[in-house]
Design a protein around this motif. Structure first.
Motif, short mmCIF file in Angstrom:
data_model
loop_
_atom_site.label_atom_id
_atom_site.label_comp_id
_atom_site.label_asym_id
_atom_site.label_seq_id
_atom_site.Cartn_x
_atom_site.Cartn_y
_atom_site.Cartn_z
N THR A 151 0.80 -1.23 0.08
CA THR A 151 -0.09 -0.02 0.01
C THR A 151 0.79 1.39 0.18
O THR A 151 0.62 2.00 -0.73
N ARG A 152 2.10 1.39 0.80
CA ARG A 152 2.68 2.53 0.69
C ARG A 152 3.36 2.77 -0.62
O ARG A 152 3.15 4.02 -1.13
N LYS A 153 3.79 1.81 -1.20
CA LYS A 153 4.39 2.18 -2.51
C LYS A 153 3.37 2.49 -3.68
O LYS A 153 3.39 3.20 -4.57
N ALA A 154 2.11 1.72 -3.47
CA ALA A 154 0.96 2.07 -4.31
C ALA A 154 0.39 3.45 -4.10
O ALA A 154 0.10 3.96 -5.30
N VAL A 155 0.69 4.17 -2.91
CA VAL A 155 0.11 5.37 -2.66
C VAL A 155 1.09 6.23 -3.63
O VAL A 155 0.75 7.08 -4.39
N ILE A 156 2.28 6.07 -3.41
CA ILE A 156 3.20 7.07 -4.14
C ILE A 156 3.20 6.74 -5.50
O ILE A 156 2.99 7.82 -6.34
N GLU A 157 3.06 5.48 -6.12
CA GLU A 157 3.06 5.14 -7.47
C GLU A 157 1.88 5.93 -8.09
O GLU A 157 1.85 6.48 -9.04
N GLY A 158 0.78 5.73 -7.45
CA GLY A 158 -0.60 6.09 -7.78
C GLY A 158 -0.71 7.53 -7.87
O GLY A 158 -1.30 8.20 -8.87
#
Length: 737
Positions: free
Chosen positions: A641-648
């Motif tokens: 989720t942490r990486k998904a937030v930054i990526e999104g």
């Protein structure tokens, strides 16, 4: 790949010419049907609200309703000294004779001299409803101009509700033309910067304009259910250009990403389908959110807000349909053309010296976005704390919010009739406003009602807040009586407001209120001005409650997450409150008058907060759905989720920024209008979009989602299941014994 947006896009891309022609046939049909049925314009009855509206209805029952009234003012020409009263009387007689012959005129009063013989006035009452006067005032203005021409030594001019309304309507039309001149080129330049292609830049603009045209036609049909209050077309232009470009932009950017990711291995049709499967869904959700949010305005029980809601819903849904039908067809045609060009270049052979380096689409965040996200990722708690405190500080002025109806005196003085209006009020202060005490009772009680009204007139004769001038009229059937009291103050003044309160709370109960079986109501200019904001304030909690519920339900439905639903509500409230706070800081004070070109009334238009909350909540869902959709896509692929937030956030930042620039341009162009309420609406929406796109979505949302972590998706199990699948996936053996 089997949902409705994908199926529609697949068919349209496979039959591009049918899709393109079908869309333009749809637009022409909408306009044609709309023009053939015409617009059902709201009548005076549709605008009645509160006690003032009840009083108007009672008066109309007895034929005592307000009618369109014009005043011809005769004064000395500037610089010519004292008024030649004999010449003025002669001109007034000429005016009266000319006006009496017009079929549009019901009655003409005898000339009235002003104080110290500085002016002469002739009052003309027109036939028909009050709101219809502006349609028939031209012959009256023509006669006034003829008398002015015949008396060059005098200043002969006309003002009144019909001529002022006509002037306001013309000014609004001129202003809207000016906003188009500003908004369209800036939008086109923004799109050129985004796509570096004239064809790709023109597509969103053309689709937005065609959606607006179709929505205008449909709004004419809808006006027969929800009467048009004269603001529907304004709203369609305001919202249509913004969402029309936005939805197309979301789709186009995703199509480019998928094409770049495929590296030429997928056909244009397949790329269009992929874009529809992702951004197409986001556009549908966003459009439904805007439409449902706008529908809460129907709860205001006000013809103006019903007209606004109808226009916003229609243009939003039409924009969604265009992005699902004609847009895939256009993208397929453009993709096929690009393929043919590539094939022709390949057939001609390499040309190393002249061959330009092909631009590649960068899927990740830009340098500026990356720079903003780095501190957010490292210090989410500090980022969230600082930004929320900053937004709350901006929202603080809302505590001093003053709502008023923007009365006639707030109109721009660039309207000639308003300049005459000021001179008329200076010469005849008692014409500034009035109270009307309306009584309905059985005919046999008419003498008792008349006596009570005369007693009321005597009681207020020495009241310094009133002019002492009164007029008593009774309907032919003796059932309806009306006492008109002139007020030598503008409706917004403390004197006018306090006199209304005393008449309603003290004078009426002590006189006509004692007549057995009599129904009373106080209406008139001051009552209208007072009751409308009161009505809005009463409806505001209901509409905001419905709005919060709708936003929550739409977010939960879209992402299967209660937490994200609550997050959406909090962020939208924060954004709207901060925007309203800035609006109060700017427009309730005088420091920004020169900067924004307005004259402060010390208040905010009563319609503005409600319009701001509803439209902002809807438009915020555009960004919310688009950004969180990108984050959820990554999370469903098993990305933490942490990486998904930054990526999104990083992958959507470019399109959100571009869409925000377009919206801000459109709304800011409305801030340049002369009409103070439209100026406030345009300014507040421009500020709201800026805050929402650059503060809420870039700072508050990512920092909050980083802190929430896996809790973002509660109670949905899809993301957790994807993460477990990724963690349990077999890894290659490092060694075998």
């Amino acid at each position: 790949m089997k949902n409705l947006p994908v199926r529609m896009a697949r068919w349209s891309a496979a039959h591009p010419w049918r899709g393109i022609v079908g869309w333009f046939v749809f637009v022409v049909l909408c306009l044609g049907i709309g023009i053939s049925v015409g617009t059902n314009t709201a009548t005076t009855e549709d605008f009645r609200i509160g006690e003032a509206g009840r009083g108007e209805a009672i008066a109309a029952e007895g034929g005592l309703q307000q009618r369109p009234v014009e005043h011809v003012l005769i004064t000395a020409k500037p610089g010519t000294g004292k008024l030649d009263i004999a010449a003025a009387d002669s001109a007034a007689a000429d005016i009266a004779a000319r006006m009496a012959k017009l079929p549009e005129v019901l009655s003409v009063t005898d000339p009235v001299r002003g104080a110290d013989d500085t002016a002469v006035r002739v009052t003309i009452t027109m036939k028909g409803p009050e709101l219809e006067g502006k349609k028939h005032v031209d012959p009256l203005l023509g006669q006034t101009a003829a008398v002015q021409k015949a008396n060059p030594g005098l200043r002969v001019e006309e003002t009144g509700s019909p001529s002022i309304s006509k002037g306001v309507e013309k000014l609004r039309g001129d202003d809207l033309s000016r906003t188009e001149v500003i908004a369209l080129p800036v939008t086109l330049i923004t799109l050129l910067l985004v796509f570096s292609s004239v064809a790709m830049a023109l597509v969103p603009l053309l689709l937005a304009l065609s959606s607006i045209a179709a929505a205008v036609g449909l709004s004419m049909v809808a006006s027969h259910v929800f009467p048009d209050a004269g603001v529907g077309t304004n709203v369609i232009l305001l919202i249509g250009l913004a969402v029309g470009v936005d939805y197309t932009l979301f789709h186009l950017k995703r199509e480019r990403e998928e094409r770049a990711r495929a590296g030429g291995k997928l056909s244009p049709l397949a790329v269009v389908e992929l874009a529809a499967a992702t951004s197409g869904r986001a556009v549908v959700l966003s459009g439904l959110a805007v439409a449902v949010s706008s529908a809460t305005l129907y709860l205001a029980d006000d013809v103006i807000f019903s007209s606004i809601a109808t226009g916003a819903i229609l243009v939003t849904l039409v924009a969604v349909v265009s992005s699902l039908t004609v847009l895939p067809a256009l993208l397929a045609k453009l993709g096929m053309r690009a393929e043919r060009r590539a094939e022709r270049r390949a057939a001609r052979g390499p040309a190393p010296k002249r061959q330009k380096k092909q631009k590649t689409h960068k899927a990740g965040p830009g340098r500026l976005t990356a720079a903003v996200l780095r501190p957010v990722a490292k210090h989410p708690t500090a980022t969230l704390t600082v930004t929320v405190l900053g937004l709350l500080a901006l929202a603080a002025p809302v505590l001093g919010l003053e709502l008023t109806d923007m009365g006639r005196e707030t109109h721009s003085r660039s309207i000639v009739a308003m300049q005459v209006y000021d001179r008329l009020n200076a010469a005849y202060p008692d014409l500034k406003s009035m109270h009307q005490v309306v009584v309905r009772a059985d005919a046999d009680r008419s003498p008792e009602v008349t006596a009570a009204l005369r007693e009321l007139a005597a009681d207020v004769r020495d009241d310094p807040r009133l002019s002492g001038t009164s007029r008593l009229t009774t309907s032919p059937d003796q059932r309806i009586s009306m006492l008109q009291l002139q007020v030598p103050y503008h409706v917004s003044s403390n004197e006018a407001q306090s006199s209304l309160k005393d008449i309603r709370d003290t004078y009426v109960p002590e006189t006509v209120g004692r007549v057995k079986g009599a129904e009373t109501a106080v209406t008139g200019d001051v009552a209208r001005y007072t009751d409308y904001p009161t009505h809005q304030e009463q409806k505001l909690p209901l509409i905001i409650g419905a709005l919060l519920l709708v936003t929550f339900a739409m977010t939960v439905w879209a992402f299967r997450s209660v937490v994200l639903g609550l997050v959406g509500i909090v962020l939208n409230l924060l954004s709207a409150a901060a925007s309203l706070g800035i609006l109060v800081m700017v427009f309730q004070h005088t420091w920004a008058e020169g900067l924004v070109d307005f004259t402060s009334t010390g208040s905010i238009g009563s319609r503005v907060p409600l319009f701001l909350f509803v439209i902002l909540f809807g438009l915020s869902m555009d960004y919310q759905v688009f950004v969180i959709s990108r984050i959820r896509e990554a999370a469903l692929r098993g990305v933490p989720t942490r990486k998904a937030v930054i990526e999104g956030i990083g992958s959507s930042a470019g399109v959100v920024t571009s869409a925000a620039v377009v919206m801000v341009t459109v709304f800011a162009s409305f801030a340049a209008l002369h009409l103070i309420e439209m100026k406030q609406i345009g300014f507040s929406l421009a500020v709201a979009v800026l805050l929402d796109a650059f503060v809420i979505r870039m700072l508050v949302l990512p920092s909050l989602m980083l802190l929430l972590g896996e809790a973002n998706w509660w109670p949905s199990r899809g993301v957790r299941r994807a993460h477990r699948t990724t963690e349990q996936a077999p890894r290659p053996l490092e060694s075998v014994r």
